[in-house]
Design a protein around this motif. Structure first.
Motif, mmCIF file in Angstrom:
data_model
loop_
_atom_site.group_PDB
_atom_site.id
_atom_site.type_symbol
_atom_site.label_atom_id
_atom_site.label_comp_id
_atom_site.label_asym_id
_atom_site.label_seq_id
_atom_site.Cartn_x
_atom_site.Cartn_y
_atom_site.Cartn_z
ATOM 1 N N SER A 169 -3.813 5.228 -6.150
ATOM 2 C CA SER A 169 -4.171 3.862 -5.785
ATOM 3 C C SER A 169 -3.531 2.819 -6.695
ATOM 4 C CB SER A 169 -5.705 3.720 -5.836
ATOM 5 O OG SER A 169 -6.114 2.381 -5.747
ATOM 6 N N GLN A 216 0.817 -1.222 0.000
ATOM 7 C CA GLN A 216 0.000 0.000 0.000
ATOM 8 C C GLN A 216 0.851 1.272 0.000
ATOM 9 O OE1 GLN A 216 -3.678 -0.978 1.770
ATOM 10 N NE2 GLN A 216 -4.189 1.109 2.352
ATOM 11 N N GLU A 243 -2.326 3.995 -2.109
ATOM 12 C CA GLU A 243 -3.267 4.390 -1.047
ATOM 13 C C GLU A 243 -3.778 5.790 -1.388
ATOM 14 O OE1 GLU A 243 -5.458 5.609 1.866
ATOM 15 O OE2 GLU A 243 -4.655 3.597 2.229
ATOM 16 N N LEU A 244 -5.087 5.968 -1.437
ATOM 17 C CA LEU A 244 -5.651 7.271 -1.772
ATOM 18 C C LEU A 244 -5.271 8.343 -0.758
ATOM 19 C CD1 LEU A 244 -9.220 6.258 -2.985
ATOM 20 C CD2 LEU A 244 -7.359 7.173 -4.386
ATOM 21 N N ARG A 257 2.295 4.443 -1.972
ATOM 22 C CA ARG A 257 2.068 5.269 -3.144
ATOM 23 C C ARG A 257 3.352 5.444 -3.962
ATOM 24 N NH1 ARG A 257 -2.199 9.712 -2.149
ATOM 25 N NH2 ARG A 257 -0.808 10.979 -3.425
ATOM 26 N N LYS A 267 -7.582 1.678 -1.226
ATOM 27 C CA LYS A 267 -7.155 1.397 -2.596
ATOM 28 C C LYS A 267 -8.381 1.042 -3.444
ATOM 29 C CE LYS A 267 -6.423 -2.432 0.140
ATOM 30 N NZ LYS A 267 -5.955 -2.523 1.505
ATOM 31 N N HIS A 278 0.260 -2.037 -4.412
ATOM 32 C CA HIS A 278 -0.694 -1.019 -4.865
ATOM 33 C C HIS A 278 -0.466 0.219 -4.012
ATOM 34 C CE1 HIS A 278 -2.923 -1.959 -1.224
ATOM 35 N NE2 HIS A 278 -2.887 -3.239 -1.572
#
Length: 480
Positions: free
Chosen positions: A307, A15, A290-291, A17, A300, A288
């Protein structure tokens, strides 16, 4: 450990970015060891996960196959043992078959928990498993709303999950073996809860960090999964996290990354001490992003850059250039080919020849695809297409579409679907053709992408609220 063939070490976070590495332009974050990797190799600035959620992304890494080929597009709790029949040997087994000593340490997110992935030595530790050292339950408490708020991990910095991964990886690097090694060091952080240990919890001043990118809520929430994820924590309060709280979460998120970075430094130092750093293909990725509050959202699953775009650093001393950036389209699918190329017997599967592409000996990827959720679980299926500077996103829930020019609009705040219908049509057709070629008919309908009437999705909180507060209490006041 000397060998004519290089070692291969994949270091992976969860997670993280794409925009959280100091050497790649984030002047606010302290990542000296990720910077070391970037300075020694190639940084891919347009790298994407094939699925912005844990299980399918990890299955794609270990198989080299797209989610629509593995059959995993969401966090499905299904036995993955059949994947080798469908895709071929898992990456660790493929490397073992090529004469490598193999080890895996950390989070692997498989069902069943002990799914055999082909490692000679497999040291798992999943923080959500009660019998494997659950940091969350022992140190932090609940995992619903509290899960999302900034906290301080009660464990000392040298006893966290991240430290354990580094400890066990360093031990494996010190093993006396004539074979080259293939290793996977898989960190759980900076996946929430946002809880770094001291002093990482006060390393970053929230007042100096940026607020989330929040503009057009209707555009941001065209993907109903974003408000659904919000409701999973905050019920109807989609904007319950204020900007000051969001900045504090970002500060803790950065602290977790810096803590992991320090553990990565220990791994690099161990390679250097063993005189193996120059003989090791080193790759750093995350599954992936993370907003982190961007686009009025958290977690995500979305196709927004925060994301779906990931960090991807690749160092191969003597083979790849040092300190370069590359903006071609890259996928986590390409890891399988990188490792098997280092072993002298390349197998690209659904990826491309990434090493050859950097050297100019192989063609770059023209289009890149990513997916989330099964079409058999309507109306959640989402598909992304990247081509050049264009990003097209299709959401089966309501048949909604987004189109962005990520070069001129990196924050993805301007919807261009109506302004450039010919581009949207071209990329929609490319998505249909790709699904047809892969025989993934579940997402197709009438020679186009399948759609369903829009439906609001319910969030799933840590527990439903009672009709009356006292309903949760036992009838007797003696709760023992």
């Amino acid at each position: 450990m000397s060998s004519d063939r290089p070692n291969v070490l994949v270091v992976m976070t969860d997670q993280q970015r794409f925009d959280t590495i100091g050497a790649l332009g984030n002047s606010q974050i302290h990542t000296p060891n990720l910077d070391r990797i970037a300075d020694s190799g190639v940084s891919f600035t347009n790298a994407y996960t094939p699925a912005p959620i844990c299980v399918p992304a990890r299955h794609s890494i270990r198989t080299g196959c797209e989610p629509i080929r593995t059959g995993y597009l969401g966090n499905d709790k299904r036995d993955g043992a059949h994947l080798e029949d469908r895709c071929g040997p898992f990456l660790a087994r493929a490397m073992g078959n090529r004469g490598y000593r193999t080890f895996g340490v950390g989070k692997f997110h498989t069902t069943p928990y002990d799914l055999e992935l082909g490692y000679d030595v497999h040291l798992r530790r999943e923080v959500y498993e009660e019998d494997t050292g659950n940091e969350l339950s022992t140190a932090l408490g609940r995992k619903d709303a509290v899960h999302l708020l900034p906290q301080t991990n009660q464990l000392p910095a040298d006893e966290t999950f991240a430290s354990w991964v580094a400890d066990r990886t360093v031990e494996q690097l010190r093993e006396d073996d004539d074979r080259p090694f293939f290793g996977m060091a898989s960190f759980m952080w900076p996946h929430l809860p946002f809880a770094p240990p001291e002093p990482y919890d006060r390393m970053y001043n929230p007042d100096l960090l940026a607020n989330p990118v929040r503009e057009d809520r209707d555009l941001d929430h065209m993907d109903e999964m974003i408000p659904k994820n919000n409701r999973s924590f905050w019920n109807e309060r989609e904007d319950a996290i204020s900007d000051p709280t969001a900045r504090t979460i970002r500060a803790h998120y950065y602290g977790m990354i810096t803590h992991v970075d320090r553990q990565i430094g220990r791994i690099l130092d161990a390679l250097e001490a063993a005189d193996e750093l120059e003989n090791t293909v080193l790759c750093f990725v995350s599954d992936h992003g993370e907003l982190l509050g961007d686009h009025h959202g958290w977690q995500k699953t979305a196709a927004f850059e925060a994301s779906v775009r990931v960090p991807f650093l690749l160092s191969w001393p003597g083979r790849l250039p040092a300190g370069e950036t590359n903006d071609e389209l890259v996928s986590l699918l390409d890891l399988f080919g990188v490792a098997t190329t280092a072993a002298g017997d390349p197998d690209y599967r659904d990826g491309i020849d990434l090493v050859g592409m950097v050297a100019g000996d192989a063609e770059p990827r023209q289009r890149l695809f990513a997916y989330h959720e099964q079409p058999s679980m309507p109306p959640n299926f989402t598909m992304m297409v990247r081509e050049g500077d264009w990003k097209y996103v299709y959401m089966a829930n309501g048949g909604r579409e987004q189109l962005f020019d990520v070069a001129t609009d990196p924050d993805e705040t301007t919807q261009l679907r109506e302004d450039r219908p010919e581009v949207a049509a071209r990329l929609r057709n490319a998505a249909v053709e790709h699904l047809q070629e892969r025989e993934f008919r579940e997402a197709l309908g009438n020679d186009s992408l399948a759609a369903s009437p829009f439906r609001r999705l319910d969030g799933v909180r840590g527990g439903d609220y009672p009709d009356h507060p006292g309903d949760l209490l036992p009838e007797s006041s003696d709760e023992e």
